[in-house]
Design an enzyme around this catalytic site. Structure first.
Site, PDB file in Angstrom:
ATOM      1  N   GLU A   1      -6.552  -7.637  -1.110  1.00 35.06           N
ATOM      2  CA  GLU A   1      -7.013  -7.606   0.279  1.00 35.06           C
ATOM      3  C   GLU A   1      -8.469  -7.173   0.343  1.00 35.06           C
ATOM      4  OE1 GLU A   1      -5.029  -5.235   3.190  1.00 35.06           O
ATOM      5  OE2 GLU A   1      -3.014  -5.800   2.537  1.00 35.06           O
TER       6      GLU A   1
ATOM      7  N   GLU B   1       0.827  -1.211   0.000  1.00 37.45           N
ATOM      8  CA  GLU B   1       0.000   0.000   0.000  1.00 37.45           C
ATOM      9  C   GLU B   1       0.862   1.262   0.000  1.00 37.45           C
ATOM     10  OE1 GLU B   1      -4.096  -1.700   2.057  1.00 37.45           O
ATOM     11  OE2 GLU B   1      -2.749  -0.478   3.280  1.00 37.45           O
TER      12      GLU B   1
END
Length: 679
Positions: free
Chosen positions: A321, A163
């Protein structure tokens, strides 16, 4: 730091997928558990049908206890164990979590916020993207990992950091400031060109050298809009340069695809993912719904459609995710309802993801996210969550025919642009509470409720194949993009532009002559003034539509008035117009409520005869993926609390039942019908 303009990953459908069929699994952190738990983990993974796990995301401090001193035994054993059990690995570089020994020895690598306060250790991505010190340490550990595991048979995907930007999106330290100046010299060459672009004569802020330029530090002030926008561009490029540096090291040792996980939703993002996507072999996304979102199912759809647009159809994308239940970072974290885990996962698969992965495999007992939901909850396998995880594993295995099949071509496109999101929400604006994703969601929701497949595409996407093109708050538009969008009408398609679109050029300079400057001619209208509605103020249009937050004093020159204001500060003035060119050029000058948006979408869909995937009430989601042999996989997801009957035929791959000419989709249920190939 090198630029990344020419550094593009080969964009081909031939990129090998990490698993045979759809991918299923999640983040796996065996280092958090005693060795005896690992054997139970792989046994349970096989029971659930897991075929891909992400390993090593936060393992730097365990792998490198001091500079150049490595401990590999535990990771060697984990990879061998997973491979022996038929489970592929998405091996992460651990640079999202620099070790404490590095931060202690070199606190200067920690990012600095806009108030010039240096961040403290203990968070995620605690490093400055421009730091040469951090880059050197990061590439050393990446080189060591890639050299050791570049040919390991378990490794089927590489995962750079985690991320990126989710904690270090912008750094305002002096190292970043110097790198920003380098970036500006490459962009403008001459400081006078930068002055001209930014309009620095205002407030007497003319620069005589790039050395005088600083990032827009401070909060609550009034930075030059052009400088602020360029700093956003620079910050995205700085993180991309770091990703590319890690990727290049990996590729010296491995021919396995390399990716990193995006954080794509409807709104503005920390980096320009559409630009980044060219540099990843398989675009991947992390997506979490928000507890206060009134239409979470639609949020899944717009995020997935935007990921498909970012991938540009060159490859499937991967849901890297999401959560089995409640995450841990919201004020009140919502547990998912029975059946929601499976339905949410398959909603992403329906819209182009070739898998569904979670954070994380086993719920942690310690650390900041110890109460984040997981595939194996704290209560273990005697839980509803575990049963649904296993149900999802069986469903994804049954849906293997979907692997590589694209979503059927859409006839509607919603155009989004990261730069517009940054510019709309930064600095002094007529309404500083506007949020870029609001109109994206509103218009996407209206098509979603009508079961119309919609592509959400970047500004530079090819628009030639669409019958309807929607521009929601496309605030920044350069001349070339404006010409491409005008061509939509010239070839006979329908164009719909909302308020706050076409207002400034790529340097954040206002396009004069009346708003929306870039589209004034094609729309046949212009606005003299913005009229932001005040808090708790609203107005009504002819058809009862409620207007809040934004309106414009519109002058009609060559268009028909479709809806006008009946009360409020613009009573008697036009609000929605349509110019009779091509398939119609619509302008929506106010923030409409969802019912008002829906009525306009319904009208346009009928006018253009845009087909619905199925005909059903709102809340029944329908998307089709098309295989190479012409057969279809029709995903029917019922987000309602009642059964829905639709006209559809085929074999439900989830339970082998036969359906046609109608099928009933149970409340909260999913059917995926394998349809015969069309002639």
């Amino acid at each position: 730091m090198s630029t990344v303009e020419g550094d593009v990953v080969t964009a081909a459908r031939s990129v090998p997928w990490p698993t045979g069929g759809l991918s299923f699994g999640g983040d796996y952190s065996p280092e958090q558990w005693p060795r005896e738990v690992w054997d139970e983990d792989v046994r349970l993974m096989r029971e659930a049908g897991v075929n891909l796990v992400t390993v090593g995301v936060f393992s730097w401090a365990l792998l490198e206890r001091s500079p150049g001193e490595y401990t590999w035994s535990w990771l060697d054993e984990v990879l061998d164990l997973l491979h022996a059990n038929g489970i592929a690995v998405d091996l992460a570089t651990p640079t999202a979590a620099p070790p404490n020994w590095l931060l202690t020895a070199h606190p200067e690598v920690l990012p600095v916020d806009a108030t010039e306060r240096r961040e403290r250790p203990g968070g995620r991505l605690g490093w400055c993207p421009a730091s040469a010190v951090f880059r050197a340490h990061a590439l050393r550990i990446v080189d060591a990992i890639a050299e050791r595991y570049g040919r390991h048979p378990a490794v089927r995907l590489w995962h750079v950091s985690n991320e990126l930007g989710g904690g270090n999106a912008r750094c305002y330290c002096e190292v970043s400031a110097s790198d920003f100046r380098r970036w500006l010299r490459e962009r403008y060459t001459d400081v006078d060109a930068a002055n001209a672009a930014w309009g620095t004569a205002f407030w007497g802020h003319t620069y005589t050298s790039f050395d005088e330029v600083s990032p827009p530090r401070g909060v609550g002030g009034a930075p030059n809009p052009g400088v602020a926008l360029d700093f956003e561009r620079y910050s995205s490029d700085a993180l991309l340069a770091h990703y590319s540096a890690e990727r290049e090291v990996i590729e010296q040792y491995s021919d396995v695809p390399v990716t990193t996980n995006f954080m794509v939703g409807a709104g503005s993002h920390v980096v320009d993912y559409a630009a980044w996507a060219r540099h990843v072999a398989i675009p991947a996304n992390d997506h979490y719904t928000l507890v206060d979102d009134p239409d979470r199912a639609e949020d899944l759809a717009v995020a997935a459609d935007r990921m498909r647009g970012i991938a540009r159809g060159r490859t499937p994308w991967l849901l890297m995710e999401h959560s089995t239940g409640g995450p841990s970072w919201q004020q009140r974290n919502r547990a998912k309802e029975p059946g929601e885990l499976v339905r949410n996962s398959l909603a992403h698969v329906a819209r182009g993801s070739d898998g569904a992965l979670f954070f994380q495999w086993r719920a942690s007992t310690a650390g900041a996210e110890q109460f984040h939901s997981a595939m194996v909850p704290h209560a273990g396998t005697r839980t509803r969550v575990w049963r649904e995880v296993c149900e999802l594993g069986r469903a994804l295995a049954a849906l293997a025919p979907a692997q590589g099949a694209p979503v059927e071509p859409a006839r509607v496109a919603i155009v989004v642009d990261e730069v517009s999101g940054w510019a709309l929400q930064a600095g002094l604006k007529p309404h500083r509470g506007l949020r870029y994703g609001h109109e994206v969601r509103a218009w996407h929701t209206a098509f979603w409720r009508r079961q119309v497949t919609t592509d959400v595409v970047p500004l530079d996407a090819d628009l030639s194949g669409y019958d309807v093109v929607v521009l929601p708050t496309l605030f920044v538009v350069d001349a070339a993009s404006a010409a491409r969008i005008r061509a939509v009408v010239d070839r006979g398609a329908t164009l719909l532009v909302t308020y706050a679109s076409g207002i400034v050029d790529e340097t954040a300079r206002v396009l004069t002559g009346g708003y929306p400057g870039a589209f004034r001619d094609v729309l046949g209208v212009w606005a003299e003034e913005f009229v932001p509605l005040q808090r708790d103020q609203h107005a009504r249009l002819d058809d009862g539509t409620r207007v809040t937050d934004w309106a414009e004093d519109l002058v009609v020159e060559d268009a028909d008035v479709v809806l006008g204001h009946v009360d409020g500060p613009l009573a008697g003035r036009p609000a929605v117009t349509r110019r009779a060119v091509g398939g119609g050029a619509w302008y929506v000058s106010a923030m409409l409520d969802q019912d008002g948006v829906q009525r306009l979408v319904d009208r346009i869909v009928e006018e253009r005869a845009v087909p619905r995937t199925v005909t059903a009430p709102p809340g029944l989601e329908a998307v089709r993926r098309v295989r190479d042999d012409g057969s279809g996989l029709l995903f029917l997801l019922n987000h309602r609390d009642d059964d829905v009957t639709v006209v559809a035929s085929g074999t439900d791959l989830l339970d082998d039942s036969e359906h046609g000419p109608e099928t009933v989709v149970p409340a909260g249920g999913v059917r995926v019908l394998l349809e015969a190939a069309t002639a």
